[in-house]
Every structure is written in structure tokens, then in C-alpha cells.
Design a protein around this motif. Structure first.
Motif, PDB file in Angstrom:
ATOM      1  N   HIS A  66     148.434  -8.767 -27.720  1.00  0.00           N
ATOM      2  CA  HIS A  66     148.706  -8.680 -26.291  1.00  0.00           C
ATOM      3  C   HIS A  66     147.392  -8.870 -25.534  1.00  0.00           C
ATOM      4  N   GLU A  67     147.343  -9.870 -24.676  1.00  0.00           N
ATOM      5  CA  GLU A  67     146.099 -10.175 -23.969  1.00  0.00           C
ATOM      6  C   GLU A  67     145.662  -9.049 -23.046  1.00  0.00           C
ATOM      7  N   HIS A  68     146.597  -8.229 -22.596  1.00  0.00           N
ATOM      8  CA  HIS A  68     146.227  -7.083 -21.757  1.00  0.00           C
ATOM      9  C   HIS A  68     145.424  -6.046 -22.553  1.00  0.00           C
ATOM     10  N   ARG A 123     142.238  -9.740 -18.530  1.00  0.00           N
ATOM     11  CA  ARG A 123     143.257  -9.291 -17.575  1.00  0.00           C
ATOM     12  C   ARG A 123     142.765  -8.133 -16.712  1.00  0.00           C
ATOM     13  N   ASP A 124     141.462  -7.843 -16.769  1.00  0.00           N
ATOM     14  CA  ASP A 124     140.897  -6.808 -15.905  1.00  0.00           C
ATOM     15  C   ASP A 124     140.832  -7.304 -14.460  1.00  0.00           C
ATOM     16  N   GLY A 125     140.958  -6.396 -13.522  1.00  0.00           N
ATOM     17  CA  GLY A 125     140.822  -6.757 -12.119  1.00  0.00           C
ATOM     18  C   GLY A 125     139.400  -7.142 -11.766  1.00  0.00           C
ATOM     19  N   ILE A 126     139.271  -7.862 -10.652  1.00  0.00           N
ATOM     20  CA  ILE A 126     137.952  -8.198 -10.111  1.00  0.00           C
ATOM     21  C   ILE A 126     137.595  -7.137  -9.086  1.00  0.00           C
ATOM     22  N   PRO A 127     136.631  -6.270  -9.380  1.00  0.00           N
ATOM     23  CA  PRO A 127     136.283  -5.226  -8.406  1.00  0.00           C
ATOM     24  C   PRO A 127     135.483  -5.816  -7.245  1.00  0.00           C
ATOM     25  N   PHE A 305     137.552 -17.151   1.176  1.00  0.00           N
ATOM     26  CA  PHE A 305     137.192 -16.611  -0.123  1.00  0.00           C
ATOM     27  C   PHE A 305     138.255 -15.601  -0.563  1.00  0.00           C
ATOM     28  N   LEU A 306     138.125 -15.107  -1.781  1.00  0.00           N
ATOM     29  CA  LEU A 306     139.124 -14.201  -2.344  1.00  0.00           C
ATOM     30  C   LEU A 306     139.171 -12.887  -1.571  1.00  0.00           C
ATOM     31  N   LYS A 307     140.381 -12.377  -1.446  1.00  0.00           N
ATOM     32  CA  LYS A 307     140.609 -11.103  -0.777  1.00  0.00           C
ATOM     33  C   LYS A 307     141.426 -10.190  -1.686  1.00  0.00           C
ATOM     34  N   LYS A 308     141.485  -8.929  -1.345  1.00  0.00           N
ATOM     35  CA  LYS A 308     142.238  -7.963  -2.128  1.00  0.00           C
ATOM     36  C   LYS A 308     143.671  -8.448  -2.336  1.00  0.00           C
ATOM     37  N   GLY A 309     144.122  -8.405  -3.587  1.00  0.00           N
ATOM     38  CA  GLY A 309     145.470  -8.834  -3.924  1.00  0.00           C
ATOM     39  C   GLY A 309     145.585 -10.274  -4.390  1.00  0.00           C
ATOM     40  N   ASP A 310     144.554 -11.091  -4.154  1.00  0.00           N
ATOM     41  CA  ASP A 310     144.574 -12.469  -4.640  1.00  0.00           C
ATOM     42  C   ASP A 310     144.498 -12.475  -6.167  1.00  0.00           C
ATOM     43  N   THR A 311     145.199 -13.427  -6.781  1.00  0.00           N
ATOM     44  CA  THR A 311     145.242 -13.525  -8.230  1.00  0.00           C
ATOM     45  C   THR A 311     144.751 -14.891  -8.689  1.00  0.00           C
ATOM     46  N   VAL A 312     143.879 -14.874  -9.670  1.00  0.00           N
ATOM     47  CA  VAL A 312     143.282 -16.079 -10.253  1.00  0.00           C
ATOM     48  C   VAL A 312     143.756 -16.204 -11.693  1.00  0.00           C
ATOM     49  N   ARG A 313     144.118 -17.418 -12.085  1.00  0.00           N
ATOM     50  CA  ARG A 313     144.579 -17.677 -13.462  1.00  0.00           C
ATOM     51  C   ARG A 313     143.830 -18.897 -13.993  1.00  0.00           C
ATOM     52  N   ILE A 314     143.191 -18.767 -15.178  1.00  0.00           N
ATOM     53  CA  ILE A 314     142.367 -19.823 -15.762  1.00  0.00           C
ATOM     54  C   ILE A 314     142.736 -19.990 -17.231  1.00  0.00           C
ATOM     55  N   TRP A 315     142.976 -21.238 -17.648  1.00  0.00           N
ATOM     56  CA  TRP A 315     143.301 -21.489 -19.054  1.00  0.00           C
ATOM     57  C   TRP A 315     143.121 -22.974 -19.374  1.00  0.00           C
ATOM     58  N   GLU A 329     143.578 -13.911 -16.369  1.00  0.00           N
ATOM     59  CA  GLU A 329     144.384 -13.677 -15.163  1.00  0.00           C
ATOM     60  C   GLU A 329     143.908 -12.378 -14.519  1.00  0.00           C
ATOM     61  N   GLN A 330     143.327 -12.523 -13.322  1.00  0.00           N
ATOM     62  CA  GLN A 330     142.698 -11.388 -12.664  1.00  0.00           C
ATOM     63  C   GLN A 330     143.152 -11.283 -11.214  1.00  0.00           C
ATOM     64  N   THR A 331     143.305 -10.048 -10.776  1.00  0.00           N
ATOM     65  CA  THR A 331     143.633  -9.770  -9.383  1.00  0.00           C
ATOM     66  C   THR A 331     142.461  -9.043  -8.731  1.00  0.00           C
ATOM     67  N   VAL A 332     142.148  -9.415  -7.524  1.00  0.00           N
ATOM     68  CA  VAL A 332     141.042  -8.784  -6.800  1.00  0.00           C
ATOM     69  C   VAL A 332     141.447  -7.373  -6.397  1.00  0.00           C
TER      70      VAL A 332
END
Length: 333
Positions: A66-68, A123-127, A305-315, A329-332
Motif C-alpha cells: 500500500h503506497e500510503h 502520500r504525505d501532505g505538503i506542509p 501557486f498551490l494553496k491549502k487543499g490543492d492536490t498534486v499527482r506525479i507518476w 500524490e500529495q495535498t497541501v
């Protein structure tokens, strides 16, 4: 062979992962952590390969991958150095702020040394403490080296590449100008980066890995919408052999050194700045580049630029559209 680190203590717990990324097997009886494996790579590699073969043939105990549950494959590293191999990206960013592009940038790689004492999991958030800092994603390819001698040639550097993966090298764009103006480089403007769930040995990539480059599309989605589909093997001015040799010019590199490509960037077919996917282009691997193109074409940046709640996915995908390295996959937050 594919390896990962499950979250456990500071340095994770080493596992080998099945080719389809569905299963993993504990590898701590061979090496407790990925760094320990890299320190003794020639000895442990055959055992790790045999373990993955047994995993793929379902003849040993296995658990769902599980990637999480995954940390960065190297949750912390002795060294993290990021280049700017796609000089197209550098040229565009400098053009937007009316800065001259030195000719040396085309034959002498740019590189900075980032913080490596703690990386984010895939899958950690972006602080983000303050949206005014201008938080940006940067989708890149990375390699992990074994020991590299000082003064290594490009060919020696290529032979030292043990693993390949992806990163989201987070940047705080609005802090960068002030730091660079001091003439001492990045620090606060480069917080913790995240890495793909899995790192892969170059031989397992086949023809997708050649000439020191990953020849696959780097897929980036932003808030569920396609944002970037750049070809990582195109417009890469400096291959990874050249980047590693550059880093090792005046010092040796220790096993477990991570080298980044910098933001993957393609020019448009006509040689101009890349176009958004909606306009028939391959899009972008960071927000700074689309903002730069907007500034060039329309006089001002429009994409925030990125704001709280934005989600980025890279693969990156194989020929059957399955992720090769898993998904960042990270959420701000």
C-alpha cells in the motif's frame, strides 16, 4: 528489481516490491534499510533479486503493498543534490524576469545541495505555513548512486547509478529571489521533497533507460486535471552521467547519494515555449513555468501557486498505462 521502504522508525523497513506494485516481501533479513543495502550493494544485490523472483512466483510470504504505508525509499539520505538538466526551463524562468541567460548554462550544469535529513513519503501532505510563500510543485526524475570516486568520468558516473525514481521537489518561489540575492543559494525556499513509492534498478527499465536518461512521459495532474505530460528523455541538456560527474568533480560521492534532474521541461514543436495540454501541448512540470509562459505571452502570470487543499499527482507509466514507480500524490496542508 523494485524496492521500497515501509514506514518504520527514521529509516524505514526495506521491502522488495512485485513488478505490478501489488505485493511486497520483507527484505530486512538481507538488509534492514535501503541505505544499508546501498552500503553493501554488490553483496546484497543477488539476494534481493532472488527475493523478488520468489515474490513474483508467489513462493514466499507476501503482504499487500500500500503506497500510503510507504516512506520515501530513502527516508533520509547522506546527500541530495538537484540539477537543472532541462536548460529550456531555466531559460524560460530567466526570460520572465528579464535576466540574461549566460552561455555557460548550456555546457556547465547548475546544481544545488538540498536538505536530506528528512524526506516526505509519496502520500504525505505538503506542509505549508504561509500561502504567500508561493508553493510550487516540481516533477523530476532522480537517480541513486553507489560510491562515486572524485573526478569520475561520465561513463564511471553512469555505471554508479543503482536506482531510478521520481520526486516532487517542492519550492517556495516567493522566497527564492531574496535568498538568491544574498549570493549564498537556496535554503528556506527549498523545504522537504517527496519521492516515488518505489525505486527501480536501471536494468528493470529496459529500453526506457538509455544514455543516462529516462525515456518515459512524466505525468502530472493538478486537482484531478492533466497538467503535464512532458517527455523526460527529450530536451534534457545534461544526462545523469554528466550531472553525477559534475557533482563529483571536487569530491567523492557516498553510496546513497540522490541526484535530481531538475524540472522536466519540453519546448513546443516549433521551438518556442511549451503549451498547455488544453492547447495541444505537453503541459508543464511546475507552476513557475506556466506562469513564465503567461508572463511572456500576456504580460502577467495568471495561474496561482498551490494553496491549502490543492492536490498534486506525479507518476510515469509503462506501455500498459500502469505506474512504473508508483504514484506521488500529495495535498497541501
Amino acid at each position: 528489481m523494485k524496492v521500497a521502504s515501509l514506514k518504520h522508525g527514521r529509516d524505514g523497513r526495506l521491502v522488495v516490491v512485485s513488478n505490478d506494485l501489488a505485493w511486497c516481501a520483507d527484505a530486512t533479513h538481507i538488509a534492514p534499510t535501503l541505505q544499508a543495502a546501498l552500503d553493501d550493494w554488490d553483496r546484497v544485490l543477488p539476494d534481493l533479486r532472488n527475493l523478488q523472483t520468489d515474490l513474483d512466483h508467489e513462493v514466499i510470504p507476501r503482504i499487500r503493498f500500500h503506497e500510503h504505508d510507504a516512506a520515501a525509499p530513502l527516508p533520509r539520505a547522506y546527500q541530495w543534490a538537484d540539477g537543472s538538466a532541462y536548460v529550456n526551463h531555466v531559460a524560460l524562468v530567466r526570460q520572465a524576469r528579464s535576466a540574461e541567460m549566460p552561455e555557460s548554462f548550456w555546457h556547465d550544469p547548475l546544481m544545488y545541495q538540498g536538505g536530506s535529513d528528512g524526506f516526505l513519503g509519496p502520500r504525505d501532505g505538503i506542509p505549508l505555513a504561509d500561502e504567500a510563500w508561493g508553493c510550487d510543485l516540481e516533477a523530476e526524475v532522480v537517480v541513486v548512486t553507489g560510491d562515486v570516486p572524485q573526478g569520475a568520468s561520465r561513463e564511471q558516473a553512469l555505471d554508479a547509478i543503482l536506482l531510478v525514481g521520481l520526486t516532487n521537489d517542492v519550492s517556495l518561489r516567493n522566497l527564492i529571489p531574496g535568498e538568491l540575492a544574498k549570493g549564498f543559494g537556496f535554503f528556506q525556499s527549498k523545504p522537504a521533497s517527496a519521492f516515488s513509492p518505489v525505486f527501480v534498478t536501471p536494468d528493470a527499465l529496459g529500453d526506457w533507460w538509455r544514455d543516462g536518461k529516462l525515456h518515459r512521459k512524466l505525468m502530472v495532474d493538478l486537482n484531478g486535471q492533466p497538467f503535464g505530460r512532458a517527455e523526460a528523455g527529450e530536451d534534457m541538456t545534461f544526462d545523469f552521467g554528466t550531472l553525477i560527474a559534475h557533482a563529483a568533480r571536487t569530491r567523492k560521492l557516498g553510496a546513497g547519494t540522490i541526484i535530481g534532474s531538475g524540472t522536466v521541461s519540453n519546448r513546443d514543436a516549433d521551438g518556442g515555449p511549451g503549451k498547455p495540454i488544453a492547447d495541444g501541448g505537453v503541459g508543464y512540470s511546475c507552476l513557475a513555468e506556466v506562469r513564465t509562459v503567461e508572463t511572456i505571452l500576456r504580460g502577467k502570470a495568471e495561474t496561482p501557486f498551490l494553496k491549502k487543499g490543492d492536490t498534486v499527482r506525479i507518476w510515469a507509466e509503462d506501455d500498459k498505462h500502469h505506474p512504473i514507480f508508483g504514484v506521488i500524490e500529495q495535498t497541501v496542508e
